[in-house]
Design an enzyme around this catalytic site. Structure first.
Site, PDB file in Angstrom:
ATOM      1  N   ASP A 294       6.989  56.430  28.664  1.00 31.92           N
ATOM      2  CA  ASP A 294       6.806  56.283  30.113  1.00 31.92           C
ATOM      3  C   ASP A 294       7.140  57.608  30.814  1.00 31.92           C
ATOM      4  OD1 ASP A 294       6.149  55.243  32.562  1.00 31.92           O
ATOM      5  OD2 ASP A 294       7.945  54.009  32.767  1.00 31.92           O
TER       6      ASP A 294
ATOM      7  N   ASN B 249      11.542  52.715  37.001  1.00 31.07           N
ATOM      8  CA  ASN B 249      10.985  51.358  36.932  1.00 31.07           C
ATOM      9  C   ASN B 249      10.627  51.023  35.495  1.00 31.07           C
ATOM     10  OD1 ASN B 249      11.055  50.616  39.641  1.00 31.07           O
ATOM     11  ND2 ASN B 249       9.123  51.646  40.071  1.00 31.07           N
TER      12      ASN B 249
ATOM     13  N   PRO C 148      10.655  57.021  41.400  1.00 31.04           N
ATOM     14  CA  PRO C 148      11.216  56.471  40.157  1.00 31.04           C
ATOM     15  C   PRO C 148      10.600  57.128  38.922  1.00 31.04           C
ATOM     16  CG  PRO C 148       9.524  55.006  41.012  1.00 31.04           C
ATOM     17  CD  PRO C 148       9.608  56.167  41.974  1.00 31.04           C
TER      18      PRO C 148
ATOM     19  N   HIS D 121       2.572  59.479  31.968  1.00 29.31           N
ATOM     20  CA  HIS D 121       1.913  59.815  33.232  1.00 29.31           C
ATOM     21  C   HIS D 121       1.695  61.319  33.267  1.00 29.31           C
ATOM     22  CE1 HIS D 121       2.616  55.788  34.984  1.00 29.31           C
ATOM     23  NE2 HIS D 121       3.669  55.804  34.183  1.00 29.31           N
ATOM     24  N   PHE D 122       0.427  61.726  33.375  1.00 30.17           N
ATOM     25  CA  PHE D 122       0.109  63.156  33.339  1.00 30.17           C
ATOM     26  C   PHE D 122      -0.143  63.730  34.737  1.00 30.17           C
ATOM     27  CE2 PHE D 122      -1.317  64.350  28.735  1.00 30.17           C
ATOM     28  CZ  PHE D 122      -0.091  63.910  28.257  1.00 30.17           C
TER      29      PHE D 122
ATOM     30  N   HIS E 149       8.444  64.184  37.907  1.00 28.53           N
ATOM     31  CA  HIS E 149       8.432  64.329  39.367  1.00 28.53           C
ATOM     32  C   HIS E 149       9.009  65.689  39.731  1.00 28.53           C
ATOM     33  CE1 HIS E 149       7.365  60.188  40.325  1.00 28.53           C
ATOM     34  NE2 HIS E 149       8.269  59.751  39.471  1.00 28.53           N
TER      35      HIS E 149
HETATM   36  C1  NCD Z   1       6.060  55.446  37.368  1.00 30.76           C
HETATM   37  C2  NCD Z   1       5.472  56.760  37.814  1.00 30.76           C
HETATM   38  O1  NCD Z   1       6.219  57.633  38.279  1.00 30.76           O
HETATM   39  O2  NCD Z   1       4.258  56.936  37.684  1.00 30.76           O
HETATM   40  N1  NCD Z   1       7.482  55.500  37.440  1.00 30.76           N
HETATM   41  C3  NCD Z   1       8.364  54.804  36.686  1.00 30.76           C
HETATM   42  O3  NCD Z   1       9.555  54.779  37.046  1.00 30.76           O
HETATM   43  N2  NCD Z   1       8.003  54.159  35.606  1.00 30.76           N
HETATM   44  C4  NCD Z   1       5.478  54.428  38.290  1.00 30.76           C
HETATM   45  C5  NCD Z   1       6.077  53.073  38.188  1.00 30.76           C
HETATM   46  O4  NCD Z   1       5.817  52.380  37.189  1.00 30.76           O
HETATM   47  O5  NCD Z   1       6.788  52.697  39.108  1.00 30.76           O
HETATM   48 ZN    ZN Z   2       4.583  53.994  33.553  1.00 36.07          ZN
END
Ligand code: NCD
Ligand code: ZN
Length: 445
Positions: A325, A298, A339, A84-85, A329
Site C-alpha cells: 500500500d 487507512n 493518510p 500508489h504511483f 505524500h
Molecule cells: C491511500 C492513498 O494515499 O492513496 N492512503 C492510505 O492511507 N492507504 C488512500 C486511501 O486508501 O485512503
Molecule cells: Zn491503497
C-alpha cells in the site's frame, strides 16, 4: 547469440527451495538451477554444455566462496499487488520514474498501481498507456488497476464494460498473443461503491473478465465492509481480494468465508493481503508519530490484539500476500493529514527483521507472501519462483547485514516512512529484471 548470465554460489530461496546453488539465465528466462558448489560439479551438465554456457555468459555474478557457508541470498523479485504511483496528477508525491526506482531499490519486479490518480484510470486505453510508459523505462512490470466506476464517482460502471476477457491476460486468445495486457485487477481503491446493486454489477463484470477485484473495505468500518463484499462476491461468483486486512474481526470473517469458498461452485474466490505496517506496528506507534499526521494511514494502525490476529492469519495461511500500500505524500500533505506510508523500499527488510527473525516465519514463506502468491492472484504464473522456465526476475540480499531506514536515502519522493530510524536486516544489493541488472546498491560508506 543468446544473452547468458550465470549467478553462482548463492543461497537460493523461493517458496519451495532453500539451498546453496547456481542459476543459468538465457534471454531473460531461467534455464538451469542446480545445487552445490562453485565448480558446477553437481550441475548434471556435460563439460561441453557447461563450457558453452561459460563461454557465452556476458555476466557472471558470484555470491561467494565455498559450499560449506551461506553466501548472499538470491530470491525471486517481489510482486506488489497494491501501490500508489500518483501518476498522472501528483508529481509532488511521486511519478512513474521515482516509483519504479523505489520499486527496484526494494527488490520489486512487478507492481500493481491503484487508479486514484488525476485523471482516474477508468478506461482500458488509459491503463494500457500507463503500462506502455512504464515499459519504456524497462525497470519493472507495471499493471495499473482499473477503477470500477467512471472517475471513481460511484455512479456508473467504468470502461470495464468494454474490456474483453482476452484482455485480462488470464488466457491468451491465440498462441503467441502478447500475454498479460492490463488490467490484471480491478479496484475502486479506498472508495467501495456504496450502492449494492452497482457493486454487484461491477462484480459480475469482474466475473465475466475472470479478474479479481481488490476491495479496500475502508468505509463504514472494516468488519461490516468486509462482510458486505464477501456476500456480494458470493452472489456474483467472482474473485474478491481484500486489501490491507487490519482487524481481528475481519481476519475471522475471511478465515470462515475462505473455508466455504473452497467448495463454492459459483466460482467465488477469496484472497487477502496484509501490509507490513499493520503486521509490525500498532496504534501506539501512530500516537508517537502523530495520529493525524505522520502516523496516519487507512486503515489506521490498530491495537496489539489485532496485530496478533494478523500474525496468526499469516502463519495459518489465511493471509495470501503481503502488499505495501505504498502511499507516498509530500511532507506538506502529510502535515495536513494525508493518510498513508511509503513502503516499497522497506517492505522486504522490515518483514525479514520482524516476521522471519522475530515471529518464526520461514524465509521461504516470506518469499511466497511477497512474490509467488501475489503473482498467482494476478494470474502471473511465470514469476515468483527460481526454477527452469520462470522469468529471470531476482534480487540479491545479504540477510545478515544491517542497515538503518533513512528516507533521505530513498528513491521515492514520499519521505513518509513510519519505520524511519529502525535498524533492519537484509539490504537489497541488486535487482535483476528479465535478466538485466536494473538496480545496484551504492557502496557502503
Ligand atoms: C491511500 C492513498 O494515499 O492513496 N492512503 C492510505 O492511507 N492507504 C488512500 C486511501 O486508501 O485512503
Ligand atoms: Zn491503497
Amino acid at each position: 547469440m543468446k544473452r547468458t548470465i550465470i549467478l553462482k554460489n548463492f543461497r537460493i530461496v523461493d517458496e519451495n527451495v532453500n539451498m546453496l546453488g547456481s542459476v543459468i539465465v538465457e534471454d531473460g528466462i531461467i534455464r538451469e538451477v542446480f545445487p552445490g558448489s562453485a565448480d558446477f560439479s553437481d550441475s548434471g551438465l556435460s563439460n561441453k554444455e557447461l563450457d558453452g554456457f561459460l563461454d557465452s555468459a556476458r555476466i557472471i555474478i558470484d555470491g561467494g566462496e565455498g559450499a560449506d557457508k551461506w553466501g548472499l541470498s538470491l530470491l525471486p523479485a517481489l510482486t506488489d499487488i497494491h501501490a500508489h504511483f500518483r501518476d498522472p496528477g501528483f508529481p509532488e508525491k511521486e511519478n512513474l520514474e521515482s516509483a519504479a526506482l523505489a520499486a527496484v531499490a526494494g527488490g520489486y519486479g512487478t507492481v500493481v498501481c491503484m487508479a486514484n490518480t488525476d485523471p482516474v484510470i477508468d478506461a482500458p486505453e488509459a491503463a494500457a498507456a500507463l503500462k506502455l510508459r512504464s515499459d519504456a523505462l524497462g525497470l519493472i512490470d507495471l499493471y495499473p488497476a482499473m477503477a470500477l466506476t467512471t472517475g471513481m464517482a460511484g455512479k456508473e460502471l467504468s470502461g470495464i464494460t468494454r474490456l474483453q476477457p482476452a484482455d485480462s491476460g488470464q488466457k491468451a486468445a491465440w498462441p503467441g498473443q502478447r500475454p498479460r495486457r492490463p488490467p490484471l485487477i480491478l479496484s475502486e481503491d479506498g472508495k467501495d461503491i456504496s450502492d449494492d446493486a452497482l457493486l454487484l454489477r461491477a462484480f459480475q463484470e469482474a466475473k465475466r473478465l475472470g479478474l479479481p477485484v481488490s476491495c479496500h473495505c475502508d468505509e463504514g468500518g472494516e468488519t461490516k465492509a468486509t462482510a458486505r463484499v464477501i456476500e456480494l462476491g458470493k452472489k456474483a461468483g467472482c474473485h474478491v481480494h481484500i486489501a490491507h486486512v487490519s482487524t481481528k474481526e475481519a481476519v475471522a470473517l475471511i478465515r470462515g468465508a475462505k473455508a466455504e469458498a473452497g467448495n463454492a461452485e459459483s466460482g467465488f474466490t477469496l484472497t487477502c493481503e496484509a501490509s507490513p505496517h499493520h503486521l509490525v506496528l500498532t496504534d501506539e506507534t501512530a500516537r508517537m508519530l502523530g495520529e493525524e499526521t505522520w502516523g496516519k494511514v487507512n486503515p489506521p494502525l490498530r491495537p496489539e490484539a489485532d496485530r496478533q490476529a494478523l500474525l496468526g492469519a499469516l502463519l495459518d495461511g489465511t493471509i495470501d500476500a503481503i502488499a505495501t500500500d505504498h502511499a507516498p505524500h509530500s511532507n506538506s500533505d502529510k502535515k495536513k493529514g494525508a493518510p498513508g506510508f511509503s513502503g516499497l523500499e522497506t517492505a522486504f527488510s522490515i518483514c525479514l527483521t520482524e516476521l522471519v527473525s522475530e515471529e518464526g516465519l520461514s524465509l521461504s514463506r516470506l518469499s511466497s507472501l511477497l512474490s509467488a502468491s501475489p503473482s498467482r492472484i494476478l494470474g502471473l504464473g511465470d514469476r515468483g519462483r527460481i526454477a527452469p522456465g520462470y522469468r529471470a526476475d531476482f534480487f540479491i540480499t545479504d540477510t545478515d547485514s544491517f542497515w538503518q531506514v533513512d528516507p533521505a536515502n530513498m528513491k521515492t519522493r514520499g519521505k513518509n516512512s513510519p519505520f524511519t530510524g529502525r535498524d533492519v536486516r537484509g539490504r537489497i544489493l541488486m535487482t535483476i529484471h528479465r535478466g538485466r541488472i536494473v538496480y545496484e546498491a551504492p557502496a557502503l560508506k
